[in-house]
Design a protein around this motif. Structure first.
Motif, PDB file in Angstrom:
ATOM      1  N   PHE A  50      -3.744   0.087   3.026  1.00  0.00           N
ATOM      2  CA  PHE A  50      -5.120   0.584   2.863  1.00  0.00           C
ATOM      3  C   PHE A  50      -5.251   2.077   2.131  1.00  0.00           C
ATOM      4  O   PHE A  50      -6.214   2.490   1.876  1.00  0.00           O
ATOM      5  N   ALA A  51      -4.006   2.354   2.008  1.00  0.00           N
ATOM      6  CA  ALA A  51      -3.918   4.149   1.488  1.00  0.00           C
ATOM      7  C   ALA A  51      -3.333   3.696  -0.072  1.00  0.00           C
ATOM      8  O   ALA A  51      -3.193   4.628  -0.531  1.00  0.00           O
ATOM      9  N   ASN A  52      -3.177   2.488  -0.283  1.00  0.00           N
ATOM     10  CA  ASN A  52      -2.749   2.078  -1.671  1.00  0.00           C
ATOM     11  C   ASN A  52      -1.252   2.423  -1.906  1.00  0.00           C
ATOM     12  O   ASN A  52      -1.084   2.868  -2.875  1.00  0.00           O
ATOM     13  N   GLY A  53      -0.450   2.441  -0.916  1.00  0.00           N
ATOM     14  CA  GLY A  53       1.104   2.654  -1.029  1.00  0.00           C
ATOM     15  C   GLY A  53       1.834   1.535  -0.729  1.00  0.00           C
ATOM     16  O   GLY A  53       1.478   0.402  -0.523  1.00  0.00           O
ATOM     17  N   HIS A  54       3.333   1.700  -0.674  1.00  0.00           N
ATOM     18  CA  HIS A  54       4.324   0.633  -0.604  1.00  0.00           C
ATOM     19  C   HIS A  54       5.378   0.786   0.432  1.00  0.00           C
ATOM     20  O   HIS A  54       5.173   2.326   0.996  1.00  0.00           O
ATOM     21  N   ALA A 141       6.366  -0.539 -11.994  1.00  0.00           N
ATOM     22  CA  ALA A 141       5.188  -1.317 -11.648  1.00  0.00           C
ATOM     23  C   ALA A 141       4.712  -0.795 -10.159  1.00  0.00           C
ATOM     24  O   ALA A 141       3.506  -0.652 -10.068  1.00  0.00           O
ATOM     25  N   MET A 142       5.606  -0.063  -9.400  1.00  0.00           N
ATOM     26  CA  MET A 142       5.248   0.613  -8.192  1.00  0.00           C
ATOM     27  C   MET A 142       4.205   1.771  -8.537  1.00  0.00           C
ATOM     28  O   MET A 142       3.373   1.809  -7.554  1.00  0.00           O
ATOM     29  N   GLU A 143       4.602   2.564  -9.203  1.00  0.00           N
ATOM     30  CA  GLU A 143       4.015   3.809  -9.584  1.00  0.00           C
ATOM     31  C   GLU A 143       2.521   3.570 -10.549  1.00  0.00           C
ATOM     32  O   GLU A 143       1.438   3.811 -10.172  1.00  0.00           O
ATOM     33  N   GLU A 144       2.709   2.810 -11.503  1.00  0.00           N
ATOM     34  CA  GLU A 144       1.669   2.749 -12.766  1.00  0.00           C
ATOM     35  C   GLU A 144       1.017   1.411 -12.531  1.00  0.00           C
ATOM     36  O   GLU A 144      -0.085   1.308 -13.100  1.00  0.00           O
ATOM     37  N   ARG A 145       1.368   0.417 -11.567  1.00  0.00           N
ATOM     38  CA  ARG A 145       0.802  -0.638 -11.332  1.00  0.00           C
ATOM     39  C   ARG A 145       0.673  -1.606 -12.899  1.00  0.00           C
ATOM     40  O   ARG A 145      -0.276  -2.192 -13.187  1.00  0.00           O
ATOM     41  N   GLN A 146       1.770  -1.481 -13.453  1.00  0.00           N
ATOM     42  CA  GLN A 146       1.987  -1.874 -14.634  1.00  0.00           C
ATOM     43  C   GLN A 146       3.474  -2.302 -15.259  1.00  0.00           C
ATOM     44  O   GLN A 146       4.330  -1.521 -14.552  1.00  0.00           O
ATOM     45  N   ILE A 147       3.723  -3.086 -16.241  1.00  0.00           N
ATOM     46  CA  ILE A 147       5.303  -3.269 -16.867  1.00  0.00           C
ATOM     47  C   ILE A 147       4.934  -3.266 -18.388  1.00  0.00           C
ATOM     48  O   ILE A 147       3.906  -3.616 -18.809  1.00  0.00           O
ATOM     49  N   MET A 182      12.958   5.765  -4.022  1.00  0.00           N
ATOM     50  CA  MET A 182      12.616   6.085  -2.719  1.00  0.00           C
ATOM     51  C   MET A 182      11.399   6.843  -2.439  1.00  0.00           C
ATOM     52  O   MET A 182      10.557   6.667  -1.393  1.00  0.00           O
ATOM     53  N   ASP A 183      11.116   7.663  -3.381  1.00  0.00           N
ATOM     54  CA  ASP A 183       9.974   8.844  -3.421  1.00  0.00           C
ATOM     55  C   ASP A 183       8.537   7.874  -3.445  1.00  0.00           C
ATOM     56  O   ASP A 183       7.607   8.334  -3.050  1.00  0.00           O
ATOM     57  N   ARG A 184       8.865   6.631  -4.067  1.00  0.00           N
ATOM     58  CA  ARG A 184       7.639   5.706  -4.442  1.00  0.00           C
ATOM     59  C   ARG A 184       7.149   4.741  -3.359  1.00  0.00           C
ATOM     60  O   ARG A 184       6.093   4.426  -3.257  1.00  0.00           O
ATOM     61  N   PHE A 185       7.757   5.045  -2.045  1.00  0.00           N
ATOM     62  CA  PHE A 185       7.608   4.293  -1.052  1.00  0.00           C
ATOM     63  C   PHE A 185       6.729   5.253  -0.279  1.00  0.00           C
ATOM     64  O   PHE A 185       6.980   6.308   0.096  1.00  0.00           O
ATOM     65  N   PHE A 186       5.924   4.620   0.190  1.00  0.00           N
ATOM     66  CA  PHE A 186       4.578   5.492   1.208  1.00  0.00           C
ATOM     67  C   PHE A 186       5.234   5.755   2.561  1.00  0.00           C
ATOM     68  O   PHE A 186       5.086   6.814   3.027  1.00  0.00           O
ATOM     69  N   PHE A 187       5.909   4.643   3.196  1.00  0.00           N
ATOM     70  CA  PHE A 187       6.593   4.920   4.485  1.00  0.00           C
ATOM     71  C   PHE A 187       7.820   4.347   4.429  1.00  0.00           C
ATOM     72  O   PHE A 187       8.191   3.194   3.432  1.00  0.00           O
ATOM     73  N   ARG A 188       8.727   4.656   5.144  1.00  0.00           N
ATOM     74  CA  ARG A 188      10.071   3.895   5.448  1.00  0.00           C
ATOM     75  C   ARG A 188      10.057   3.463   6.780  1.00  0.00           C
ATOM     76  O   ARG A 188       9.977   4.446   7.838  1.00  0.00           O
ATOM     77  N   HIS A 322      12.259   9.431   4.632  1.00  0.00           N
ATOM     78  CA  HIS A 322      13.272   8.930   3.327  1.00  0.00           C
ATOM     79  C   HIS A 322      13.011   9.943   1.984  1.00  0.00           C
ATOM     80  O   HIS A 322      13.556   9.753   1.163  1.00  0.00           O
ATOM     81  N   ARG A 323      12.216  11.011   2.185  1.00  0.00           N
ATOM     82  CA  ARG A 323      12.144  11.946   1.536  1.00  0.00           C
ATOM     83  C   ARG A 323      12.959  13.234   1.374  1.00  0.00           C
ATOM     84  O   ARG A 323      12.940  14.061   0.716  1.00  0.00           O
ATOM     85  N   LEU A 324      13.736  13.371   2.785  1.00  0.00           N
ATOM     86  CA  LEU A 324      14.580  14.443   3.040  1.00  0.00           C
ATOM     87  C   LEU A 324      16.051  13.915   2.461  1.00  0.00           C
ATOM     88  O   LEU A 324      16.466  12.990   3.004  1.00  0.00           O
ATOM     89  N   HIS A 325      16.749  14.665   1.491  1.00  0.00           N
ATOM     90  CA  HIS A 325      17.948  14.053   1.434  1.00  0.00           C
ATOM     91  C   HIS A 325      18.999  15.193   2.034  1.00  0.00           C
ATOM     92  O   HIS A 325      19.130  16.454   1.601  1.00  0.00           O
ATOM     93  N   LEU A 326      19.756  14.584   2.789  1.00  0.00           N
ATOM     94  CA  LEU A 326      20.502  15.566   3.707  1.00  0.00           C
ATOM     95  C   LEU A 326      22.139  15.575   2.960  1.00  0.00           C
ATOM     96  O   LEU A 326      22.587  14.787   2.357  1.00  0.00           O
TER      97      LEU A 326
END
Length: 350
Positions: A50-54, A141-147, A182-188, A322-326
């Motif tokens: 519902f937040a329009n993420g993946h 596809a994930m970011e722009e909703r197009q291919i 990885m950054d395009r995923f809303f949650f991991r 998933h957005r912190l790179h150690l």
């Protein structure tokens, strides 16, 4: 008269919030008919939807990840497709390709044959088994909703929701997901192994003749309209300047050598030194956006039209882990992103 108008506006907002909460909970309960336990995981997945993420799901095989996605699509009443990612999967296998069509009058023309990305809910199973070239085909596809195929752009169907899975244990024959993807995923989210009672419930449900059918919570004819309304309501939730400052401080504190954190003390040490010791680079602006949108969903589920600090604290780890790179030192000291995020939340001034 103005007071009457204001009262009516407040009443309408309250009705919309109540309706959002009711539909959200009905969908969650419907999925719960076949998914044992993992209520928090289901809530997080619906929050991202519902937040329009993946969502990126991690967990060992056999924990019901595929069943979870199928149940979600049935409860929402949308189309579902599954792609099994393998090393020999090509970008055209998921996006589609141009094919030659005989028109029957001597003419032959190129026509686009849509791939499995053209669906509403997509399960990208074991996404880290595909080559980087194929993984990168998912980015647009994930970011722009197009291919884009053969220089022509094709819009994907709405809503478009990707739930990808990867096995965190068996790493042979896998390719690490690019940071941009990885950054395009809303949650991991990590699906844990069921406890004793949950495992018994799974055995009862999967080894008997009785089965549970998932029914759409929203009528298929109005599903798109209702989801659009719910997503619009999420973005209408208010965020105060102080909460924005808090979220911004959290994101800045994830970056090495950042001086933006308000209360930089961690067990007697400067938290910026601690982050600088273990973090290569921190969360992107998408991380802040994910926190805000997820917190807005959480506020609606708590009957509020504005987010608070507690909403942020509840979802920050899922949005940022998933957005912190150690670096290698963090791996050697067994320091996880979740630990660093928790410490930042603990020490950031509210």
């Amino acid at each position: 008269m103005p007071n009457t108008d204001r009262s009516k506006e407040v009443t309408d907002i309250k009705k919309e919030i109540d309706r959002f909460k009711k539909d959200f909970n009905l969908i969650s309960e419907e999925i719960g008919k076949v998914i044992v336990g993992n209520k928090d995981i289901v809530k997080r997945i619906l929050t991202a939807f519902f937040a329009n993420g993946h969502v990126l799901l991690e967990g060992v095989p056999g924990l019901g990840k595929t069943l979870l996605v199928k149940s979600l699509s049935k409860a929402l009443g949308f189309d579902f497709k599954r792609i099994q990612f393998t090393p020999d999967l090509m970008p055209a296998d998921i996006t589609g390709t141009q094919i030659v069509v005989d028109r029957g009058d001597g003419r032959k023309e190129f026509e686009f044959s849509a791939g499995p990305l053209f669906t509403n809910i997509l399960l990208a199973d074991e996404i880290n088994r595909a080559t980087p070239k194929t993984q990168s085909a998912m980015l647009e596809a994930m970011e722009e909703r197009q291919i884009t195929v053969a220089g022509k752009t094709h819009r994907l169907r709405e809503p478009f929701f990707v739930m990808a899975t990867q096995n965190p244990i068996e790493m042979e024959g896998t390719y690490t997901l690019p940071e941009a993807q990885m950054d395009r995923f809303f949650f991991r989210l990590n699906i844990s192994f069921p406890n004793f009672n949950e495992l018994k419930d799974i055995l009862r449900q999967t080894t008997a003749n009785e089965s549970y059918a998932i029914k759409p919570v929203i009528e298929s004819s109005s599903a798109l309209k209702r989801v659009t309304e719910m997503r619009t309501l999420v973005r209408d939730v208010l965020v105060s300047s102080k909460v924005e400052d808090y979220i911004t401080s959290i994101i800045m504190a994830t970056h090495p050598n950042s001086k933006e954190i308000r209360n930089p003390t961690l067990d007697g040490d400067d938290i910026t030194d601690y982050v600088g010791r273990y973090v290569t680079y921190g969360a992107s602006p998408r991380g802040a956006q994910a926190i805000v949108l997820a917190a807005k969903v959480n506020a609606l589920l708590d009957d509020r039209a504005n987010i608070c600090y507690d909403d942020v604290d509840k979802i920050a780890t899922s949005a940022l882990n998933h957005r912190l790179h150690l670096n290698f030192e963090a791996d050697a000291d067994n320091v996880k992103p979740e630990y660093i995020i928790e410490k930042i939340l603990e020490k950031t001034e509210k």
